[in-house]
Design an enzyme around this catalytic site. Sequence first.
Site, PDB file in Angstrom:
ATOM      1  N   ARG A  45       1.253  -1.199   0.645  1.00  0.00           N
ATOM      2  CA  ARG A  45      -0.304  -0.141   0.152  1.00  0.00           C
ATOM      3  C   ARG A  45       0.923   0.960   0.026  1.00  0.00           C
ATOM      4  O   ARG A  45       0.818   2.157  -1.099  1.00  0.00           O
ATOM      5  CB  ARG A  45      -0.771   0.346   0.854  1.00  0.00           C
ATOM      6  CG  ARG A  45      -1.542   1.343   1.230  1.00  0.00           C
ATOM      7  CD  ARG A  45      -2.642   1.818   2.125  1.00  0.00           C
ATOM      8  NE  ARG A  45      -2.677   0.638   3.433  1.00  0.00           N
ATOM      9  CZ  ARG A  45      -2.051   0.920   4.620  1.00  0.00           C
ATOM     10  NH1 ARG A  45      -1.315   1.872   4.667  1.00  0.00           N
ATOM     11  NH2 ARG A  45      -2.277  -0.054   5.587  1.00  0.00           N
ATOM     12  N   TYR A  97     -16.250  17.719 -13.841  1.00  0.00           N
ATOM     13  CA  TYR A  97     -16.892  16.785 -14.022  1.00  0.00           C
ATOM     14  C   TYR A  97     -17.888  16.152 -13.353  1.00  0.00           C
ATOM     15  O   TYR A  97     -17.828  16.446 -11.629  1.00  0.00           O
ATOM     16  CB  TYR A  97     -16.070  15.792 -14.095  1.00  0.00           C
ATOM     17  CG  TYR A  97     -16.110  14.232 -14.374  1.00  0.00           C
ATOM     18  CD1 TYR A  97     -16.387  13.963 -15.595  1.00  0.00           C
ATOM     19  CD2 TYR A  97     -16.155  13.713 -12.857  1.00  0.00           C
ATOM     20  CE1 TYR A  97     -16.270  12.327 -15.279  1.00  0.00           C
ATOM     21  CE2 TYR A  97     -15.923  12.175 -13.208  1.00  0.00           C
ATOM     22  CZ  TYR A  97     -16.310  11.762 -14.445  1.00  0.00           C
ATOM     23  OH  TYR A  97     -17.003  10.562 -14.374  1.00  0.00           O
ATOM     24  N   ASP A 169      -8.038  19.780 -13.726  1.00  0.00           N
ATOM     25  CA  ASP A 169      -7.770  18.562 -14.099  1.00  0.00           C
ATOM     26  C   ASP A 169      -6.982  18.712 -15.883  1.00  0.00           C
ATOM     27  O   ASP A 169      -7.857  19.362 -16.304  1.00  0.00           O
ATOM     28  CB  ASP A 169      -9.386  17.846 -13.843  1.00  0.00           C
ATOM     29  CG  ASP A 169      -9.442  16.828 -13.715  1.00  0.00           C
ATOM     30  OD1 ASP A 169      -8.814  16.357 -15.423  1.00  0.00           O
ATOM     31  OD2 ASP A 169     -10.432  16.331 -13.426  1.00  0.00           O
ATOM     32  N   LYS A 194      -8.344   7.571 -18.878  1.00  0.00           N
ATOM     33  CA  LYS A 194      -8.815   8.838 -20.269  1.00  0.00           C
ATOM     34  C   LYS A 194      -7.380   8.104 -21.819  1.00  0.00           C
ATOM     35  O   LYS A 194      -7.307   7.623 -22.321  1.00  0.00           O
ATOM     36  CB  LYS A 194      -9.490   9.912 -20.388  1.00  0.00           C
ATOM     37  CG  LYS A 194      -9.887  10.310 -19.655  1.00  0.00           C
ATOM     38  CD  LYS A 194     -11.560   9.051 -19.533  1.00  0.00           C
ATOM     39  CE  LYS A 194     -12.556   8.985 -18.798  1.00  0.00           C
ATOM     40  NZ  LYS A 194     -12.743  10.491 -17.525  1.00  0.00           N
TER      41      LYS A 194
HETATM   42  C1  LIG Z   1     -13.311  10.586 -16.379  1.00  0.00           C
HETATM   43  C2  LIG Z   1     -13.532  12.169 -15.645  1.00  0.00           C
HETATM   44  C3  LIG Z   1     -12.810  12.039 -14.165  1.00  0.00           C
HETATM   45  C4  LIG Z   1     -12.914  10.674 -13.310  1.00  0.00           C
HETATM   46  O1  LIG Z   1     -12.459   9.473 -13.382  1.00  0.00           O
HETATM   47  P1  LIG Z   1     -12.472   7.708 -13.063  1.00  0.00           P
HETATM   48  O2  LIG Z   1     -11.013   7.764 -13.877  1.00  0.00           O
HETATM   49  O3  LIG Z   1     -13.507   8.047 -13.813  1.00  0.00           O
HETATM   50  O4  LIG Z   1     -12.494   8.266 -12.066  1.00  0.00           O
HETATM   51  C5  LIG Z   1     -12.106  13.378 -13.475  1.00  0.00           C
HETATM   52  N1  LIG Z   1     -12.611  14.064 -14.347  1.00  0.00           N
HETATM   53  C6  LIG Z   1     -12.776  14.198 -15.500  1.00  0.00           C
HETATM   54  C7  LIG Z   1     -12.609  15.573 -16.545  1.00  0.00           C
HETATM   55  C8  LIG Z   1     -12.709  13.136 -15.642  1.00  0.00           C
HETATM   56  O5  LIG Z   1     -13.387  12.843 -17.857  1.00  0.00           O
END
Ligand SMILES: *Cc1c(COP(=O)(O)O)cnc(C)c1O
Length: 392
Positions: A45, A97, A169, A194
Amino acid sequence: MSRQTEILHSIPVDELTGSISVPVYQTSTFVQSEPGVHKGYDYARSNNPTRKVLEDVIANLEKGHSGYAFATGLAAIDAVVKLLSAGDEIIAVDDIYGGAYRLFTHVYQKFGIKVHYVDTTDAENILPYLNENTKFIWLESPTNPTLKVSDIATICSYAKRVGALVVVDNTFASPVAQLPFELGADIVIHSATKYIGGHSDLVAGLVVVKDAALGERVKFTQNSTGGILGPWDSFLVIRGIETIELRVREQSANALKVARFLESCPQVDKLYYPGLEQHKNHEIAKAQQNNLFGGVISFSLKNDTIEAAKKVVSSTQYFKLAESLGGVKSLVCQPALMTHASIPREKRLLSGVQDSLIRLSVGIESPEDLIDDLRQALSQIPVLEAAELQNI
Ligand SMILES: *Cc1c(COP(=O)(O)O)cnc(C)c1O
């Protein structure tokens, strides 16, 4: 050295064996020679060698100080919010988001974290909300699904006035297009699900910080709350990163061609893509995104109905109907029925998510094939004449 060369060679060869690919250390613990004497790893961890490579690679990719890998993008966001205390305030981009909004509202509000949502596409809009309790300015640029772009450098200069940190982000732009630390940001977050992973085969999250002190705080939270990324998924994210430069360049070039095609379609009404001159903050996007505008495009239909958009998204062949984005295969979704279905219609409309809004995630298929696919899908709905439009 080119960016692609730099990225590939930031991934180390295994010192022990010479393995050119990063070994997967599938273990929970590490043997010690005496109590407290070990090779830098004691429990998985706290630290794992495969995860550590990923954390170093993302820190290098974002030009930050250190990186931390989490089980999902939301776990990464959660670890950053946990740096705050009751009474602290966040100023967040209004088109944030949905999962981050849910976390802020339904998990952290009751712990006394207050969030002000602001349209940050005009940087000055944040000024009335800045005060000594402001700890984070939380940006996404471009946003999901209407691709709003904010001037990160200007907003960072405002944040400094009250000593707030700027969190970006960077999921939609990716580090290939945008380096928030170079614009003055303090913390960068990714849903590695992504573009970083890039193959729609995992969920993962990353946090990168700009200095050692912030790094220690995030590391403490990561170890204390335990939402780490496992070794196999760490390996897959590293493998995805090997080709990120090629992928994002190709996806951006393809998306620009697709957006230009959509511009000429009589069925299309509003079109959102930062690479088009008509985009509100095109010039800012161009400057801060290295002339790469990403693979996500959204558009609405003149026939602004749930049914018309449903017909289009159900008729594409290469654009697969699914949530998520950023993978090598193209995806399409209808936010009103899918990603944004839980938001009340009135509120959804205010943020530009019309009934007929369609979001594309452009992959690496040939742009001609993708354009043909959209042409045939759009031809499934009638082109409305001006007189008919008035009756809608
Ligand atoms: C998908 C997404 C998230 C969340 O990510 P997960 O991997 O689905 O938990 C956060 N911010 C943005 C801009 C996203 O597209």
